[in-house]
Design a protein around this motif. Structure first.
Motif, PDB file in Angstrom:
ATOM      1  N   GLN A 116      -0.414  15.385   2.503  1.00 35.17           N
ATOM      2  CA  GLN A 116      -0.919  14.051   2.824  1.00 35.17           C
ATOM      3  C   GLN A 116       0.191  13.013   2.614  1.00 35.17           C
ATOM      4  OE1 GLN A 116      -4.479  13.510   0.499  1.00 35.17           O
ATOM      5  NE2 GLN A 116      -4.382  11.286   0.818  1.00 35.17           N
ATOM      6  N   CYS A 117       0.906  13.170   1.529  1.00 37.17           N
ATOM      7  CA  CYS A 117       2.005  12.248   1.258  1.00 37.17           C
ATOM      8  C   CYS A 117       3.073  12.341   2.321  1.00 37.17           C
ATOM      9  CB  CYS A 117       2.628  12.557  -0.102  1.00 37.17           C
ATOM     10  SG  CYS A 117       1.565  12.102  -1.455  1.00 37.17           S
ATOM     11  N   ILE A 118       3.343  13.561   2.768  1.00 39.62           N
ATOM     12  CA  ILE A 118       4.382  13.728   3.786  1.00 39.62           C
ATOM     13  C   ILE A 118       3.961  13.018   5.069  1.00 39.62           C
ATOM     14  CG2 ILE A 118       5.528  15.441   5.246  1.00 39.62           C
ATOM     15  CD1 ILE A 118       5.754  17.238   2.865  1.00 39.62           C
ATOM     16  N   ASP A 119       2.684  13.082   5.373  1.00 44.30           N
ATOM     17  CA  ASP A 119       2.216  12.359   6.557  1.00 44.30           C
ATOM     18  C   ASP A 119       2.470  10.860   6.408  1.00 44.30           C
ATOM     19  OD1 ASP A 119       1.455  14.615   7.820  1.00 44.30           O
ATOM     20  OD2 ASP A 119      -0.653  14.530   7.183  1.00 44.30           O
ATOM     21  N   GLU A 120       2.166  10.364   5.224  1.00 42.62           N
ATOM     22  CA  GLU A 120       2.424   8.944   4.978  1.00 42.62           C
ATOM     23  C   GLU A 120       3.904   8.621   5.124  1.00 42.62           C
ATOM     24  OE1 GLU A 120      -1.049   8.654   1.596  1.00 42.62           O
ATOM     25  OE2 GLU A 120       0.978   7.951   1.093  1.00 42.62           O
ATOM     26  N   ILE A 121       4.704   9.508   4.574  1.00 48.30           N
ATOM     27  CA  ILE A 121       6.154   9.278   4.630  1.00 48.30           C
ATOM     28  C   ILE A 121       6.612   9.235   6.084  1.00 48.30           C
ATOM     29  CG2 ILE A 121       8.376  10.369   4.147  1.00 48.30           C
ATOM     30  CD1 ILE A 121       7.132  11.322   1.491  1.00 48.30           C
ATOM     31  N   LYS A 122       6.044  10.111   6.887  1.00 45.17           N
ATOM     32  CA  LYS A 122       6.420  10.131   8.302  1.00 45.17           C
ATOM     33  C   LYS A 122       6.094   8.792   8.952  1.00 45.17           C
ATOM     34  CE  LYS A 122       6.466  15.048   9.259  1.00 45.17           C
ATOM     35  NZ  LYS A 122       5.684  16.238   9.601  1.00 45.17           N
ATOM     36  N   GLN A 123       4.950   8.235   8.582  1.00 48.95           N
ATOM     37  CA  GLN A 123       4.597   6.923   9.116  1.00 48.95           C
ATOM     38  C   GLN A 123       5.595   5.863   8.651  1.00 48.95           C
ATOM     39  OE1 GLN A 123       2.329   6.149  11.379  1.00 48.95           O
ATOM     40  NE2 GLN A 123       1.980   8.374  11.479  1.00 48.95           N
ATOM     41  N   GLU A 124       5.934   5.927   7.380  1.00 53.19           N
ATOM     42  CA  GLU A 124       6.861   4.939   6.831  1.00 53.19           C
ATOM     43  C   GLU A 124       8.220   5.010   7.506  1.00 53.19           C
ATOM     44  OE1 GLU A 124       4.796   5.621   2.572  1.00 53.19           O
ATOM     45  OE2 GLU A 124       6.970   5.354   2.528  1.00 53.19           O
ATOM     46  N   LEU A 125       8.616   6.234   7.820  1.00 51.70           N
ATOM     47  CA  LEU A 125       9.934   6.393   8.427  1.00 51.70           C
ATOM     48  C   LEU A 125       9.971   5.792   9.826  1.00 51.70           C
ATOM     49  CD1 LEU A 125      10.921   9.999   7.316  1.00 51.70           C
ATOM     50  CD2 LEU A 125      11.930   7.849   6.583  1.00 51.70           C
ATOM     51  N   LYS A 126       8.797   5.661  10.439  1.00 50.93           N
ATOM     52  CA  LYS A 126       8.765   5.113  11.801  1.00 50.93           C
ATOM     53  C   LYS A 126       8.949   3.598  11.802  1.00 50.93           C
ATOM     54  CE  LYS A 126       6.070   8.723  13.965  1.00 50.93           C
ATOM     55  NZ  LYS A 126       4.700   9.212  13.963  1.00 50.93           N
ATOM     56  N   PHE A 146       0.813  -1.216   0.000  1.00 53.17           N
ATOM     57  CA  PHE A 146       0.000   0.000   0.000  1.00 53.17           C
ATOM     58  C   PHE A 146       0.845   1.263   0.000  1.00 53.17           C
ATOM     59  CE2 PHE A 146      -2.374  -3.436   1.939  1.00 53.17           C
ATOM     60  CZ  PHE A 146      -3.458  -3.481   1.076  1.00 53.17           C
ATOM     61  N   ASP A 147       2.155   1.079   0.162  1.00 55.83           N
ATOM     62  CA  ASP A 147       3.027   2.266   0.115  1.00 55.83           C
ATOM     63  C   ASP A 147       3.117   2.771  -1.317  1.00 55.83           C
ATOM     64  OD1 ASP A 147       3.524   1.998   2.713  1.00 55.83           O
ATOM     65  OD2 ASP A 147       5.499   1.043   2.478  1.00 55.83           O
ATOM     66  N   LYS A 148       3.280   4.057  -1.389  1.00 53.51           N
ATOM     67  CA  LYS A 148       3.558   4.621  -2.717  1.00 53.51           C
ATOM     68  C   LYS A 148       5.053   4.543  -2.947  1.00 53.51           C
ATOM     69  CE  LYS A 148       0.057   8.270  -2.743  1.00 53.51           C
ATOM     70  NZ  LYS A 148      -0.304   8.445  -1.334  1.00 53.51           N
ATOM     71  N   ASN A 149       5.433   4.235  -4.144  1.00 47.60           N
ATOM     72  CA  ASN A 149       6.849   4.443  -4.450  1.00 47.60           C
ATOM     73  C   ASN A 149       6.981   5.769  -5.196  1.00 47.60           C
ATOM     74  OD1 ASN A 149       6.129   3.987  -7.070  1.00 47.60           O
ATOM     75  ND2 ASN A 149       6.938   1.899  -7.149  1.00 47.60           N
ATOM     76  N   LEU A 150       8.210   6.062  -5.608  1.00 47.64           N
ATOM     77  CA  LEU A 150       8.447   7.373  -6.212  1.00 47.64           C
ATOM     78  C   LEU A 150       7.542   7.616  -7.415  1.00 47.64           C
ATOM     79  CD1 LEU A 150      10.061   9.985  -6.449  1.00 47.64           C
ATOM     80  CD2 LEU A 150      11.754   8.746  -7.786  1.00 47.64           C
ATOM     81  N   GLN A 151       7.410   6.574  -8.243  1.00 53.00           N
ATOM     82  CA  GLN A 151       6.597   6.745  -9.445  1.00 53.00           C
ATOM     83  C   GLN A 151       5.144   7.058  -9.092  1.00 53.00           C
ATOM     84  OE1 GLN A 151       8.968   4.239  -9.312  1.00 53.00           O
ATOM     85  NE2 GLN A 151      10.311   5.347 -10.713  1.00 53.00           N
ATOM     86  N   ASP A 152       4.667   6.367  -8.043  1.00 51.35           N
ATOM     87  CA  ASP A 152       3.288   6.635  -7.630  1.00 51.35           C
ATOM     88  C   ASP A 152       3.124   8.069  -7.157  1.00 51.35           C
ATOM     89  OD1 ASP A 152       2.674   4.011  -8.159  1.00 51.35           O
ATOM     90  OD2 ASP A 152       3.210   3.359  -6.128  1.00 51.35           O
ATOM     91  N   LEU A 153       4.139   8.503  -6.417  1.00 50.81           N
ATOM     92  CA  LEU A 153       4.084   9.872  -5.903  1.00 50.81           C
ATOM     93  C   LEU A 153       4.022  10.873  -7.048  1.00 50.81           C
ATOM     94  CD1 LEU A 153       4.486  11.785  -3.325  1.00 50.81           C
ATOM     95  CD2 LEU A 153       6.860  11.895  -4.079  1.00 50.81           C
ATOM     96  N   VAL A 154       4.909  10.670  -8.007  1.00 53.61           N
ATOM     97  CA  VAL A 154       4.941  11.596  -9.133  1.00 53.61           C
ATOM     98  C   VAL A 154       3.605  11.579  -9.866  1.00 53.61           C
ATOM     99  CG1 VAL A 154       6.036  12.091 -11.329  1.00 53.61           C
ATOM    100  CG2 VAL A 154       7.421  11.345  -9.401  1.00 53.61           C
TER     101      VAL A 154
END
Lengths: 1222, 198
Positions: free
Chosen positions: A38-48, A14-22
């Motif tokens: 919204q993406c940054i929030d997701e990224i913050k979760q991923e970084l955890k 369910f994570d976006k990769n770079l291509q999805d983000l673009v």
């Protein structure tokens, strides 16, 4: 565990990769910001999450967002986590992110040091590569210091891929940590001759970058670069080298001469435009540097100009542009050769490409002469009319003014024409450069006395039509000219035809819409006009007319009194009162004109913009000294006067701004207070008030500047006179075109008269050169100026030169890299090494051949060695060009084309022969002398030739004669600067022989370091003296209780330490070993063995060499500078015990003696008085050692004080031995 | 020294930015905007140099750019770089980026490329080239670059390092990039989802 991984991978679904983000960003064009947050929030979760792949993916996306302008510094720590991943894929993502967003301010960056070090030494070249690439973007001073040594090791990596990156990144390291430059430089230099072209190119790149900033330090590399230039085929490298030579030639004209030929060859042969262009550029630089000395390079200039013309005529706009760019460089020194291509340049003015038009304009600047100025300006004026867009038009305007005003209006023959050009320029719509025109008007009117009448007429017309100039708001820039117009009309009101009319024009209600500073000038000059009119009327005894004028002023001035601008208001009310007073007097029939005009008596003279700066500070005045100590830090008052002075400073720096003119004009004869310009007075008064209130202001006696102002008389003002022809009178307001026509007619007349005047011509020529020392073509001389022109030069304090060598910017980061690279490395100059390990030496083999010796004496020694080596190695080859620059430069270039002026010098040949023969005879023992060395090689050279070709002899000799003497002269100054104060020091080396056998010779030196107490580094130079290849060298010592060899972790005390290199025959290299010492008060010896395998054609044998390492007490001392007051305190403390020695029979000079103690015993001189000196040093365990050295008739006594008596007595014993050999 | 390398499209949208001097994100965006402003108002047939990159450094600096289809490739350099050399470099970089990220392009170009990189006569061929490009790859190349910024970065890293040109030999660069990609592929992880390759 497995479950966790599965879970991780499901999450990832369910994570976006770079291509999805673009893709997502592209699909959310209307609410992009929201989507991204919204993406940054997701990224913050991923970084955890713990999963490094998830983190890396998140960081990858962050890097993309950073490009879009989002701050991602909050993720710095996560980026470091990804950087330290073990997988290359993630590492690369991490380093990329770091390189995009880390900088010196990133606080977590210090956490990366160890990670980067680990990656640098990784077995995978790509880990290392990616770390180097990343580091190159975010290296900080700390990182540079800590990693310099690691990177330097990588410069000798086996993989060229790593080597080239390591070499390149060194430039960044140097910038951040300049101390590393000297230790690393020898190796960098080595890399110039790396077998891999990529590494070579990187080294060239770095050195070019370094040399560009501080070229003089790299002159000695010229021979090496020359070799590269003639051998390399890589265009990129060639371009860099050729560019570098362009920077070096101005410093060394002889280099230029050497370069011309190979460069010319390249120009002819290369097909690559980029290379051709750079060659042309460098040839130009050479020609510029030679322009004073060698006139005979017209062929080269012609070649350059011709090639450039081809570029300019090319349809490719890029080539056209570059051609023009290079052309403008030639123009500076060889204007004539460029002037021939005027057609081409004018053609480029019509180009559709703005860049090209601007370049062409630049060229025009240098192409004008008296003859064609009017024509060129006319052409430019038509361009001004045609130009679309204000930028280009403004550029044209400034260029017109630049062209006309250059070198003190050198090319202007008719100032009336120039004034009318300026007036025409005021009709430009929407220009920003009104102030430029204004400044020109003022300058011309003030400095060209003869033009004043005409200028005043033009200006009054301008004032009359002020409504045209100042009407629309977008023309606000141009209304500046009214400032100049008003001032000129006021100041030179005596030339006005209709002063009353002008006065009325200046008092119109419309005037109040002008900007404040212009109104202020209006008000001020209204009074000047008024004074002039009063005088006129009173002389005509027309009292009623005089009163009318007064009445007019009384009526109109109140409109200025109401002005919102303070300056205007103040002046107006002041003047209104004055006029009212005059009115009263007039009512009583008192003649007032005299007194009113005395307000403006005297003449204003231009003062050079830099004059104030040039006023010398009176002797004994210390501007930095406090008169009273400051009361408290928080005193806010002392900022005020500062701000005021700063303000003035700024005004001075933009001399063209009209406001500045007030300050640049000094009225020469102020007979009373009222004679000063009231505004100046006010300002001065205000300042005085400020200063009176300011307790810290230094009240000076009248400054020289002021005295200068007060000096009476106009006679001392330098006036250049050109007295020719009669002024041309043109009524009304003529167009500049009319002038062009008239000028043509005039010139035609002149030409007719020319024969008559021929006799006078010489005289005129002399005058002409007196006026301008610069470019004068013959045709220029024929054109006489239309007016009698006195150009008053600007006032300057005596002895001050108008040209100002502006100091270098102290904030220039490259200044720190201005380091003398030819000086041998000092012992203290080593890169910090992190671990106690046998770091590979930081010196190149070349350095190691030569034991460290004191600065001055080194040169000849080094050369001598090198020379010997060379003779050994290249016996049959032609003697190669030595490293020594002077020698290299003094030899003739490969004699392909004979010099043109070859056969003229037969007379000198015989004399020369003797000179040359002499050193040849002494060849065997001629080694020690530098000059002899120098002459020897040419003579050899000659000998060979002599056999080959008799005809070439005279030329060869002449050349060597011509070039050797300057070499000698120059050798004295640049190479050995600094130590000329006393006699030369004898060569010294701190390396002593350790052991020697038929295979190998070991010399060593022991160095302590203050950072790591109780540790010393032993540098051992190993020299292979055999024909065998030496490898698997291992050094072992028998540790004592007191001293132990630091071995790699995990090895026992019986294991040896491997030497990190192998030695081919005849090569030497240096290895360093670290020893830990317990007590340092006693000297001691350690027994040891060097074992190695010697391999030659017959096979390999194990060999051994025993040695005794001698640790003297001296070797525990570290040279530490000490200031005399600290030294005195130390002596006074009384903690030190004392001991002394005396040595007789010393013949050496005191200076050398001290140098010897400093060098061999690691002391530094604290103070030296006559034949007595105090010295200081410190042991690695922190003992202070102080010495007092006194020299008697033939003896020296040394008194020592030290915190440890045993150490002191041992040290003095050692010193006694050293001194005994003196 | 190269001060900055920027790629943006005809609308000024950044597609890649690399600054060799530290700037805050805001300043970076401002530089991109102003550079776009300067470059975009220039005609097609004018020279590729622009003076006065005022934002980065000073008057010593130049902007050297190329316009391919919908993309601007801009280098901000100081006087130590050769103008024509950098132009050539941009050209090489562009095509190799394409070759590596855009599958569709690879098949068409190698022959062209090999000829062009051999000699430096790039300039004369440049016009023909861009025209062809404009026709064929209007959108392809920009999209390819957008989705594979990281790969373009990797190619760039082999060419320019810390603002200095590292390697100009394209074969060498390609070899290194291929080796790195191979290494990346060999690092297969068990949790890799098939999506990665999409």
């Amino acid at each position: 565990m497995a479950l966790k991984m599965v879970k991780g991978s499901i999450d990832r679904m369910f994570d976006k990769n770079l291509q999805d983000l673009v893709r997502g960003i592209r699909n959310h064009k209307e609410d992009e910001a929201k989507y991204i947050s919204q993406c940054i929030d997701e990224i913050k979760q991923e970084l955890k999450q713990d999963n490094i792949a998830v983190k890396a993916n998140a960081v990858c996306k962050l890097t993309y967002l950073q490009m879009l302008g989002y701050d991602i510094s909050w993720a710095a720590f996560n980026i470091i986590e990804v950087m330290s991943a073990s997988k290359f894929t993630f590492k690369r993502i991490g380093y990329l992110a770091a390189s995009q967003c880390f900088h010196e301010g990133t606080d977590v960056i210090m956490l990366t040091t160890n990670q980067i070090r680990k990656d640098l030494s990784s077995p995978s070249q790509y880990d290392t590569g990616v770390a180097l690439t990343g580091l190159s973007c975010f290296v900080t001073p700390d990182l540079a210091r800590d990693l310099a040594n690691d990177i330097m090791t990588l410069m000798s990596h086996t993989k060229p891929y790593i080597r080239k990156k390591a070499v390149l990144i060194m430039y960044k390291v140097f910038l951040k940590y300049p101390e590393s430059l000297r230790p690393a430089f020898p190796r960098l230099k080595e890399k110039l001759e790396d077998p891999d072209p990529g590494v070579q190119s990187a080294a060239v790149n770095v050195i070019c970058e370094l040399a560009r900033r501080n070229p003089k330090n790299y002159l000695s590399l010229a021979p090496l670069f020359f070799k590269l230039m003639t051998s390399s085929t890589n265009n990129w490298v060639l371009i860099k080298i050729i560019k570098l030579f362009g920077a070096l030639t101005p410093l060394e004209p002889r280099l230029g001469k050497k370069l011309i030929e190979p460069l010319t060859n390249l120009i002819h042969s290369t097909s690559a435009m980029s290379l051709l262009y750079e060659c042309v550029n460098t040839v130009i630089a050479v020609l510029i540097s030679l322009s004073s000395g060698m006139p005979n390079h017209s062929a080269s200039i012609q070649l350059c100009v011709q090639k450039l013309r081809i570029l300019i005529e090319d349809s490719d706009q890029n080539l056209k542009y570059l051609g023009l760019l290079a052309m403008s460089k030639i123009l500076r020194t060889h204007p004539k050769s460029v002037q021939a291509h005027k057609d081409l340049v004018l053609q480029c003015l019509d180009d559709k490409d703005e860049s090209i038009r601007l370049r062409a304009l630049d060229l025009l600047y240098g192409m004008v002469s008296k003859k064609n100025l009017m024509e060129i300006v006319k052409k430019l004026m038509t361009h001004v009319d045609k130009a679309e867009g204000t930028t280009y038009r403004d550029e044209l305007l400034t260029k017109i003014i630049d062209i006309c005003s250059q070198s003190n209006y050198q090319h202007i023959t008719n100032f009336e024409w120039y004034i009318s050009i300026l007036v025409e320029l005021t009709r430009l719509e929407g220009t920003r450069h009104g102030h430029l025109i204004a400044a020109q008007m003022l300058d011309v009117a003030i400095r060209v006395k003869a033009i004043r009448r005409f200028a005043v007429a033009q200006m009054s017309a301008l004032l009359d039509s002020a409504h045209l100039v100042a009407s629309s708001p977008q023309r606000s820039g141009i209304c500046e000219v009214l400032y100049a117009a008003a001032w000129i009309c006021g100041e030179f009101s005596e030339h006005l035809q209709e002063p009353q009319q002008t006065l009325e024009a200046m008092l119109r209600p419309k005037v109040t819409t002008l900007p404040g500073h212009i109104q202020a000038v209006y008000v001020q000059n209204v009074v000047k006009l008024y004074a002039a009119i009063l005088q006129q009327k009173e002389q005509a005894a027309d009292a009623s007319a005089a009163q009318e004028v007064t009445q007019l002023l009384v009526e109109r001035l109140p409109q200025f009194v109401q002005s919102a601008d303070l300056e205007v208001q103040e002046r107006a009310s002041c003047i209104l009162q004055l006029v009212k007073h005059v009115q009263k007097l007039q009512a009583k029939d008192v003649p007032v004109a005299e007194e009113v005009s005395s307000l403006f008596a005297g003449e204003l003279n231009p003062v050079a913009p830099k004059a104030q700066k040039k006023v010398p500070i009176p002797e004994g005045l210390d501007l930095d000294a406090w008169i009273n100590e400051p009361l408290s830090d928080s005193e806010s008052e002392d900022e005020k006067p500062k701000a005021m002075f700063q303000d003035e400073e700024q005004r001075h720096t933009k001399p063209r701004a009209p406001e500045a003119d007030e300050q640049e004009l000094a009225r020469v004869r102020p007979d009373s207070h009222s004679g000063l310009w009231p505004m100046l007075l006010q300002r001065r008064e205000a300042r005085r008030q400020e200063q009176a209130n300011n307790p810290f202001y230094i009240k000076s006696s009248p400054s020289p500047q002021k005295r200068y102002q007060d000096a009476p008389g106009v006679e001392h003002i330098p006036v250049v006179q050109i007295d020719l022809s009669v002024p041309l009178k043109v009524p009304g307001m003529p167009l500049s075109d009319q002038y062009v026509k008239l000028e043509e007619e005039r010139r035609h007349r002149q030409r007719l008269e020319k024969d008559k005047r021929k006799k006078k011509k010489r005289e005129r020529e002399r005058r002409g050169t007196r006026r301008h020392s610069s470019l004068h073509t013959e045709s220029d001389e024929d054109i006489a100026p239309a007016q009698r022109v006195d150009i008053i030069t600007e006032e300057m304090p005596e002895n001050a030169l108008p040209s100002d060598e502006d100091d270098k910017d102290p904030n220039d980061p490259y200044r720190a890299l201005d380091i003398d690279l030819d000086k041998p490395l000092a012992d203290s100059e080593k890169l910090p090494v992190q671990k106690h390990r046998n770091a590979e030496t930081s010196k190149s083999p070349e350095k190691e051949d030569v034991p460290l010796v004191e600065k001055k004496s080194k040169k000849p020694r080094k050369k001598e060695k090198k020379h010997k080596e060379k003779e050994r190695e290249k016996k049959k080859k032609e003697v190669e060009k030595g490293e020594d620059l002077d020698f290299w430069l003094s030899t003739t270039p490969p004699p392909a084309t004979p010099a043109p002026e070859e056969l003229e010098v037969n007379t000198t040949v015989t004399v020369l022969k003797e000179e040359q023969e002499e050193p040849r005879g002494e060849e065997q023992d001629a080694d020690e002398d530098r000059e002899q060395d120098l002459e020897k090689k040419p003579s050899k050279h000659k000998k060979k030739k002599h056999k080959k070709d008799k005809e070439e002899r005279p030329k060869d000799k002449r050349k060597s004669k011509k070039k050797v003497p300057p070499t000698d002269e120059e050798a004295a100054e640049p190479v050995e600067n600094g130590t000329l104060d006393e006699e030369p020091l004898p060569p010294m080396s701190s390396y002593t022989l350790l052991a020697e056998n038929s295979y190998i010779k070991m010399t060593y030196d022991v160095q302590g370091s203050l950072q790591k107490d109780s540790q010393v580094t032993v540098s051992v130079v190993l020299e292979n003296q055999s024909d065998s290849f030496l490898k698997s060298m291992e050094l072992n010592v028998l540790d004592s209780l007191n001293a132990r060899l630091a071995r790699p972790e995990g090895s026992s005390v019986h294991d040896g330490v491997p030497v990190p290199f192998q030695l081919p025959p005849g090569i030497s290299n240096e290895a360093q070993f670290v020893f830990t010492i317990q007590s340092i008060v006693m000297a001691q010896k350690l027994k040891g063995t060097l074992s190695f395998i010697a391999k030659n054609d017959e096979g390999s044998t194990h060999e051994k060499l025993d040695f005794k390492l001698h640790f003297t007490c001296t070797s525990y001392l570290v040279t530490t500078p000490c200031y005399s007051d600290a030294f005195a305190k130390l002596l006074e403390s009384g903690d030190l015990s004392m001991s002394s020695i005396k040595v007789d029979g010393i013949s050496m000079s005191f200076h050398n003696l001290l140098a010897k103690i400093c060098f061999h015993h690691h002391f530094s001189v604290v103070e030296r008085v006559d034949s007595c000196a105090s010295m200081y040093s410190r042991s690695i365990q922190g003992h202070h050692v102080c010495l007092l050295v006194k020299k008697g008739e033939k003896s020296v006594s040394v008194d020592g004080k030290c915190s440890d008596p045993t150490l002191l007595s041992n040290l003095l014993e050692e010193m006694k031995e050293t001194l005994a050999t003196c | 020294m190269i001060k900055a390398i920027l790629i943006f499209n005809n609308h000024g949208k950044p597609r890649l930015s690399k600054f060799y001097q530290p700037y805050s994100e805001d300043t970076q965006q401002q530089i991109i905007r102003e550079t776009f402003h300067l470059v975009s108002k220039r005609d097609e047939n004018v020279c590729n140099f622009l003076e006065g990159g005022l934002l980065i450094g000073g008057s010593d600096n130049k902007l050297i750019y190329r316009h391919y289809a919908t993309l601007y490739f801009v280098f901000c350099v100081d006087s130590s770089e050769s103008e024509l050399g950098i132009l050539d470099l941009i050209q090489r970089w562009f095509f190799h980026s394409l070759e590596h990220v855009g599958n569709s392009v690879v098949t068409v170009f190698p022959l062209w490329l090999s000829q062009i990189f051999e000699e430096e006569g790039v300039l004369s061929m440049h016009k023909v080239f861009v025209e062809t490009l404009d026709k064929c790859f209007e959108n392809v190349c920009e999209l390819d670059l957008i989705f594979h910024v990281d790969k373009v970065h990797n190619i760039l890293a082999e060419m320019v390092m810390g603002g200095m040109v590292l390697e100009t030999n394209m074969n060498e660069i390609v070899t290194q990039i291929d080796a790195q990609n191979k290494l990346e592929k060999s690092e297969t992880f068990i949790f890799q989802s098939p999506r990665q390759d999409r």
